[in-house]
Each structure stands twice: as structure tokens, then as C-alpha cells.
Scaffold this motif. Structure first.
Motif, mmCIF file in Angstrom:
data_model
loop_
_atom_site.group_PDB
_atom_site.id
_atom_site.type_symbol
_atom_site.label_atom_id
_atom_site.label_comp_id
_atom_site.label_asym_id
_atom_site.label_seq_id
_atom_site.Cartn_x
_atom_site.Cartn_y
_atom_site.Cartn_z
ATOM 1 N N ILE A 36 1.050 -1.078 0.090
ATOM 2 C CA ILE A 36 0.082 0.053 -0.033
ATOM 3 C C ILE A 36 0.763 1.176 0.113
ATOM 4 N N CYS A 37 0.472 2.259 -0.693
ATOM 5 C CA CYS A 37 1.410 3.468 -0.864
ATOM 6 C C CYS A 37 0.254 4.681 -0.614
ATOM 7 N N ARG A 38 1.007 5.614 -0.243
ATOM 8 C CA ARG A 38 0.145 7.051 0.017
ATOM 9 C C ARG A 38 -0.628 7.358 -1.139
ATOM 10 N N SER A 39 -0.092 7.093 -2.298
ATOM 11 C CA SER A 39 -0.898 7.467 -3.496
ATOM 12 C C SER A 39 -2.132 6.811 -3.526
ATOM 13 N N ASP A 40 -2.176 5.583 -2.858
ATOM 14 C CA ASP A 40 -3.454 4.566 -2.847
ATOM 15 C C ASP A 40 -4.594 5.525 -2.228
ATOM 16 N N GLY A 61 -3.361 -1.568 -6.429
ATOM 17 C CA GLY A 61 -1.924 -1.854 -6.334
ATOM 18 C C GLY A 61 -0.787 -1.763 -7.361
ATOM 19 N N HIS A 62 -0.107 -0.758 -6.934
ATOM 20 C CA HIS A 62 0.979 -0.359 -8.010
ATOM 21 C C HIS A 62 2.248 -0.850 -7.615
ATOM 22 N N GLU A 63 2.315 -1.754 -6.611
ATOM 23 C CA GLU A 63 3.948 -2.144 -6.139
ATOM 24 C C GLU A 63 3.599 -3.626 -5.802
ATOM 25 N N PRO A 64 3.674 -4.268 -6.985
ATOM 26 C CA PRO A 64 3.547 -5.506 -6.415
ATOM 27 C C PRO A 64 4.950 -6.541 -6.855
HETATM 28 ZN ZN LIG Z 1 3.365 3.900 -4.545
#
Ligand SMILES: [Zn+2]
Ligand SMILES: [Zn+2]
Length: 340
Positions: A36-40, A61-64
Motif C-alpha cells: 500500500i502506498c500513500r498515493s493509493d 495496487g501499483h507495487e507488486p
Molecule cells: Zn506507490
């Protein structure tokens, strides 16, 4: 398969969707870890920072990272069983930016997790050229963190031209800031880390920050100056997106210093004459990394024994997605990772 969607208004939906089929030039990846990222949270709130109105309809999910389960026709270099992280940007593949490895600058690019199905699911399909090979020694959780979190900050830290006599300040000690501490230390710099949250400052110390400061304390600027023996910072990274932090960093930089803007910010107000012109600063934005930088990112992590799993303070199963996003939103976690 189960997949997480964020349709806005803090709703977290786990939907059953079909396992995608890899087309020509694509691979099907069995996801093992997805951060999970802040941009999510821009999707979580319904105000996407990437993709505008087109965003929010895909699997998030952009960091898999994961293991290739099957390859489509025309896939030559990667094969089933390969362990990979994934570059988030699906570019056209033939424009000048794509050919230079900057898929995220392509005019036609799609971002997994925002405008193309992402990795908060049991499987994801991506083009072969988005596959980033990882060594056996790197865990899937570390691989997921090595992309947007560490990769972005490593790329920014390199552009700051850090070396062993540099002093760098970093504002905002969420997962990006924490990764920035590791990246700057890997390049030899001394690091001053700033965040109003005490727990984050303590975590920064455990990661190797040489000095931590509460930027809201009245003596913070004086202590920063004292740490550089009155010279000012050589470099700064803002991960907070906060106007007060932008100004504090610009004020703290020495003449000819450099600053990277990494934290998302819709607008800010600075004092160009005093802060930029007279000091001849170089300011730049830095966002994600060139696909060709990834082997170097892996090399730095492995050669310096940097275990990115330290940043993953919380792990969740996909069924716990609602709790995961709520805790992340409440800044109760550093990197939060779905593990499969
Ligand atoms: Zn990210
Ligand atoms: Zn392109």
C-alpha cells in the motif's frame, strides 16, 4: 480470484474477478506481495492523483512482486517460475520516452492500480518489458518495496549527487521518507530526518538517520544549521508535500544546494528571490524510476545488505484490506504489505 477495489468514500471492496489471461507479449504473475502506498489513498478518498476520472475502476495496487505463472505468445526472456518485481507504468513501448526506459512519461501510459488492473489480487497480467528480475536472496516483500518506495527515493537521491561528504535533509518520514534515509545512507550521505510524529523519528533513527528533528519545534531550524556547522544542507528531499516543509527545506539549503520534490502536492508557495535566486539552488521533481535503473537498485540493495523488509511494519491478508487501508490512512503503519 479475490481483488481489492477502492471506489472512493473510504470504501474498500473485495470482489471476485476472473483470473486474467496473458496476451501476446504479456505474462501472468502470481502475486506474492503488494504494498500500500500513500498515493493509493487518493483512490481511497475518490480523488485520484494518477489517471483522473479514468482511475478507480481497476484492481488497485501499483507495487507488486511475484512469480511468473504463465507467459503469453512472443514472450522470450522471462519464463514461468521467474521471480520478479513489476514496473508500474505500461507505456506504448515505441515512443522516445518508452525507448529511453521512462514508461511513466509516455503520453499513452497506463498505471497499474490506477488505470490498469493492479497487484492487490491473486494474479496480475503485465507486459514482459515491465518484469524486473530479482535475485533469489530478495524476498517478495522486499521486492515490492524496492520499486515505488526504495526505487523512487534511490533515483531521487542519485539526482541529488550525494556522496560521503554530503548532508541531506529529508522531510516526511512515512514509507517514502524512510526509504529515502536508506537510499541516502547507501550513497554515503549523512541524513537529517524531520517529521512531527515521534514514533516516525524513532523509526528513522533505527534506520540510520544521523539526526532526527521535529520540524514544528521552535529550535528545529537552528539545530539543522548547527548540524551542518552553519553551512546549510547540501541536499534535501521533500516527501511530505507540505508547504511549511518546502519552505523549511529551501531555507536550510546552502548556496548551490539541490532539492528533490517527491511528495505529491497540488500547490505550494515559496519565496523565489531569497530562497532560489540568491542561493542559486537547483530544484527538481522526481517520480518513480527509469526501468533501466532497476538492476542498479538491486545491486545497491544486495551489495550493501539492505533489507527492505525492515520498512514493512505491517502485513495483511487480502481479506483484511479494509483494516489495512484504514490503519495506513491513520498513519499507524510504515509500509503496509498484502502478502499472499
Ligand atoms: Zn506507490
Ligand atoms: Zn510510449
Amino acid at each position: 480470484m479475490k481483488a481489492v477495489f477502492l471506489p472512493g468514500n473510504k470504501r474498500v471492496e473485495i470482489r471476485a474477478v476472473a483470473v486474467p489471461e496473458p496476451g501476446s507479449g504479456e505474462v501472468l504473475v502470481e502475486v506474492k506481495a503488494s504494498c500500500i502506498c500513500r498515493s493509493d489513498l487518493s483512490l481511497y478518498y475518490g480523488n485520484a492523483v494518477v489517471g483522473g476520472d479514468a482511475a478507480g475502476k481497476c484492481v488497485t495496487g501499483h507495487e507488486p512482486a511475484g512469480r511468473i505463472a504463465r507467459v503469453g505468445t512472443g514472450v522470450n526472456k522471462f519464463k514461468a517460475g521467474d521471480r520478479i518485481a513489476i514496473h508500474l507504468a505500461i507505456g506504448c513501448g515505441v515512443c522516445a520516452h518508452c525507448r529511453a526506459g521512462n514508461y511513466h512519461i509516455c503520453h499513452e501510459w497506463k498505471c497499474i492500480g490506477f488505470t490498469a488492473d493492479g497487484g492487490n489480487a491473486e494474479y496480475i497480467v503485465v507486459p514482459e518489458r515491465n518484469c524486473l528480475a530479482i535475485p533469489d536472496s530478495m524476498s517478495y516483500v522486499a521486492a515490492a518495496i524496492s520499486t515505488d518506495a526504495f526505487g523512487t527515493l534511490y533515483s531521487a537521491a542519485k539526482k541529488l549527487q550525494l556522496n560521503h561528504i554530503s548532508v541531506m535533509g529529508i522531510w516526511g518520514l512515512g514509507p517514502m521518507g524512510s526509504a529515502g534515509i536508506l537510499a541516502a545512507k547507501a550513497l554515503g550521505a549523512r541524513v537529517v530526518a524531520l517529521d512531527p510524529i515521534e514514533a516516525r523519528r524513532l523509526f528513522a533513527e533505527s534506520l540510520g538517520a544521523d539526526l532526527t528533528l521535529d520540524p514544528s519545534a521552535p529550535d528545529a531550524a537552528a539545530k539543522l544549521r548547527e548540524f551542518t556547522s552553519g553551512r546549510g544542507l547540501d541536499a534535501a528531499i521533500d516527501c511530505s508535500g507540505n508547504n511549511i516543509a518546502h519552505n523549511m527545506a529551501l531555507d536550510a539549503l546552502r548556496p548551490f544546494g539541490r532539492m528533490a520534490f517527491v511528495g505529491e502536492a497540488a500547490e505550494t508557495t515559496i519565496r523565489p528571490s531569497e530562497q532560489l535566486l540568491r542561493k542559486q539552488l537547483t530544484l527538481f521533481g522526481s517520480w518513480y524510476f527509469n526501468v533501466a535503473e532497476y538492476p542498479e537498485i538491486v545491486e545497491v540493495l544486495t551489495s550493501q545488505n539492505i533489507n527492505l523488509e525492515r520498512l514493512a511494519t505491517h502485513r495483511f491478508k487480502i481479506d483484511e484490506a479494509e483494516t489495512a487501508f484504514r490503519m495506513f490512512d491513520e498513519r499507524k503503519t510504515e509500509k503496509a504489505v498484502f502478502v499472499f
